[in-house]
Scaffold this active site. Structure first.
Site, mmCIF file in Angstrom:
data_model
loop_
_atom_site.group_PDB
_atom_site.id
_atom_site.type_symbol
_atom_site.label_atom_id
_atom_site.label_comp_id
_atom_site.label_asym_id
_atom_site.label_seq_id
_atom_site.Cartn_x
_atom_site.Cartn_y
_atom_site.Cartn_z
ATOM 1 N N THR A 134 0.832 -1.200 0.000
ATOM 2 C CA THR A 134 0.000 0.000 0.000
ATOM 3 C C THR A 134 0.869 1.253 0.000
ATOM 4 O O THR A 134 0.647 2.183 -0.776
ATOM 5 C CB THR A 134 -0.940 0.000 1.227
ATOM 6 O OG1 THR A 134 -1.730 -1.190 1.171
ATOM 7 C CG2 THR A 134 -1.835 1.218 1.243
ATOM 8 N N THR A 154 12.999 5.364 11.450
ATOM 9 C CA THR A 154 13.963 4.298 11.742
ATOM 10 C C THR A 154 13.558 3.032 10.999
ATOM 11 O O THR A 154 12.393 2.647 11.007
ATOM 12 C CB THR A 154 14.001 4.040 13.264
ATOM 13 O OG1 THR A 154 14.364 5.275 13.893
ATOM 14 C CG2 THR A 154 15.008 2.959 13.619
ATOM 15 N N CYS A 174 -9.986 -6.638 0.986
ATOM 16 C CA CYS A 174 -10.351 -5.263 1.311
ATOM 17 C C CYS A 174 -11.798 -4.968 0.968
ATOM 18 O O CYS A 174 -12.415 -4.097 1.560
ATOM 19 C CB CYS A 174 -9.457 -4.296 0.556
ATOM 20 S SG CYS A 174 -7.776 -4.850 0.493
HETATM 21 C C1 LIG Z 1 -1.950 -7.229 -0.869
HETATM 22 C C2 LIG Z 1 -1.844 -6.308 -2.023
HETATM 23 C C3 LIG Z 1 -1.511 -4.956 -1.834
HETATM 24 C C4 LIG Z 1 -1.333 -4.357 -0.464
HETATM 25 O O1 LIG Z 1 -0.127 -4.759 0.124
HETATM 26 P P1 LIG Z 1 0.087 -4.519 1.706
HETATM 27 O O2 LIG Z 1 1.498 -4.937 1.938
HETATM 28 O O3 LIG Z 1 -0.902 -5.401 2.399
HETATM 29 O O4 LIG Z 1 -0.140 -3.078 1.968
HETATM 30 C C5 LIG Z 1 -1.393 -4.151 -2.946
HETATM 31 N N1 LIG Z 1 -1.582 -4.649 -4.182
HETATM 32 C C6 LIG Z 1 -1.892 -5.923 -4.413
HETATM 33 C C7 LIG Z 1 -2.082 -6.403 -5.806
HETATM 34 C C8 LIG Z 1 -2.046 -6.805 -3.339
HETATM 35 O O5 LIG Z 1 -2.382 -8.070 -3.557
#
Ligand SMILES: *Cc1c(COP(=O)(O)O)cnc(C)c1O
Length: 401
Positions: free
Chosen positions: A72, A237, A325
């Protein structure tokens, strides 16, 4: 009851080897990498070594890798970072209608701030047409962001070709590689990308750590302002244990990726064949062949995805209706709608994603349990009773009643 976990696209268990290398960095090697005494410098050396490993895995240079808190953040960093650093050149951004929320939401945010966004359509298999990308580019286009592999339906996008078009037009190109990295080959030069986001917890690493590849010379604004960490682009950090674990996860993935992909493809094809043989009024969502080795996504007519999910859970199987999500909202998945599925059929979709610890017997168990669940749920559906004699799958069939 033992849980049969078939939701590896949402997250993966941390590999025990990964946990093992992380542990000392919580205790005896706890130093801050910015400290100049040896405890700090040992931590610095360890994270720089890991940066090198991740760079090699991506075909990049160490200096082009920035550690983030995950996929993200990488996507937000890339999209907002490029947008605000290149505003003077133009305000147009091109993306697709099947992106993860971590790309769609920063794009919508920028739209509210005055940027001009194009959300390209996809075909029935979820593919973006590179010609559509070419046609969408204007003199004001500063960024294209198209995902490498789709998290819901597993479709692998023609990134290399889109990257070539972006380069011809001198436009920055970002790809969300969170679902592909560690699972299929990802090389930033082969794919012609300028920015690429990855996340450790999708490849048996810990949660809360990821990386963003930023090609040398790419203009971005820093994601966090504060200290001088990450070449002043991402203050705070460093997550030392997370980085070390991420490195180990990448090392394991690089060693076993081809072998695992073969094993997963066999399981995937077995499940697809089995479901088609045992259940009618269904379709496979996503591209039939150009898809992730571990992804199966089906639409079942006359059943609700949520009902199937709960019934499967009672039988000890963890699956998904799509993206983690969107599963808490009642809106059908934007990805399935973009593929052209009508609302009621998008609602009847189910995703199984496999991984390192999936066994052949797990697939047998799903093939034993799922047909019974679907039959039971359909027997309660008045629509199904009426349509029972119709054999061909038609997108309008449920509405015609
Ligand atoms: C899981 C996912 C994310 C989000 O990654 P996080 O590390 O959970 O923030 C973004 N893009 C795709 C395609 C994902 O499958």
């Amino acid at each position: 009851m033992n849980i049969i976990f078939l939701d590896y696209a949402s997250t993966t268990p941390t590999d025990p080897e990964v946990v093992k290398v992380m542990l000392p960095y919580f205790t005896e090697r706890f130093g801050n990498p910015s400290s100049i005494y040896s405890l700090g410098q040992e931590a610095r050396a360890a994270i720089e070594g890991t940066r090198g490993k991740i760079a090699v895995a991506l075909g990049a240079k160490s200096k082009e890798i920035i550690f983030t808190s995950g996929g993200t953040e990488g996507n937000n960093f890339a999209i907002k970072g490029v947008a605000y650093a290149n505003e003077h050149k133009g305000n147009h951004i091109i993306t697709s209608s099947v992106e993860h929320h971590a790309v769609i939401e920063p794009c919508k945010f920028l739209e509210k701030k005055g940027f001009d966004l194009t959300y390209l359509p996809v075909d029935k298999d979820g593919l973006v047409n590179p010609d559509d990308v070419r046609k969408a580019i204007t003199k004001k286009t500063i960024l294209i962001s198209i995902m490498h592999a789709n998290n819901e339906v597993g479709t692998i996008e023609p990134i290399k070709e889109i990257g070539r078009i972006a380069r011809e037009h001198n436009v920055y190109f970002h790809t969300d590689s969170v679902q592909s990295f560690g699972h299929i080959p990802v090389d930033v030069n082969d794919l012609n990308v300028d920015l690429l986001s990855v996340s450790a917890h999708k490849l048996y690493g810990p949660k809360g750590i990821g990386a963003l590849y930023i090609r040398k010379g790419t203009k971005v604004i820093p994601f966090m302002h504060g200290g001088d960490q990450e070449r002043k682009r991402r203050a705070s950090t460093e997550n030392v244990p997370g980085i070390i674990g991420f490195g180990k996860a990448v090392e394991i993935a690089s060693t076993y990726m081809n072998e695992e992909a073969k094993m997963l493809t066999t399981l995937r094809d077995k499940l697809v064949k089995g479901i088609f043989a045992k259940i009618d009024h269904i379709r496979l969502n996503g591209h039939p062949t150009q898809r992730l080795p571990n992804n199966v996504n089906f639409a079942f007519e006359f059943v609700e995805g949520e009902s199937m999910l709960l019934s499967l859970d009672m039988e000890g199987i963890a699956a998904s209706t799509g993206s983690a999500c969107s599963s808490s909202s009642l809106e059908p998945s934007h990805v399935l709608l973009a593929l052209g599925l009508p609302h009621e059929i998008a609602h009847g979709s189910l995703r199984f994603t496999f991984g390192r610890y999936t066994k052949n017997e797990d697939i047998d168990y799903v093939l034993e349990v799922l047909p019974k669940i679907v039959e039971k749920l359909r027997s309660m559906s008045p629509l199904y009773k009426k349509k029972n004699k119709v054999t061909n799958f038609s997108s309008k069939s449920a509405k015609e009643n």
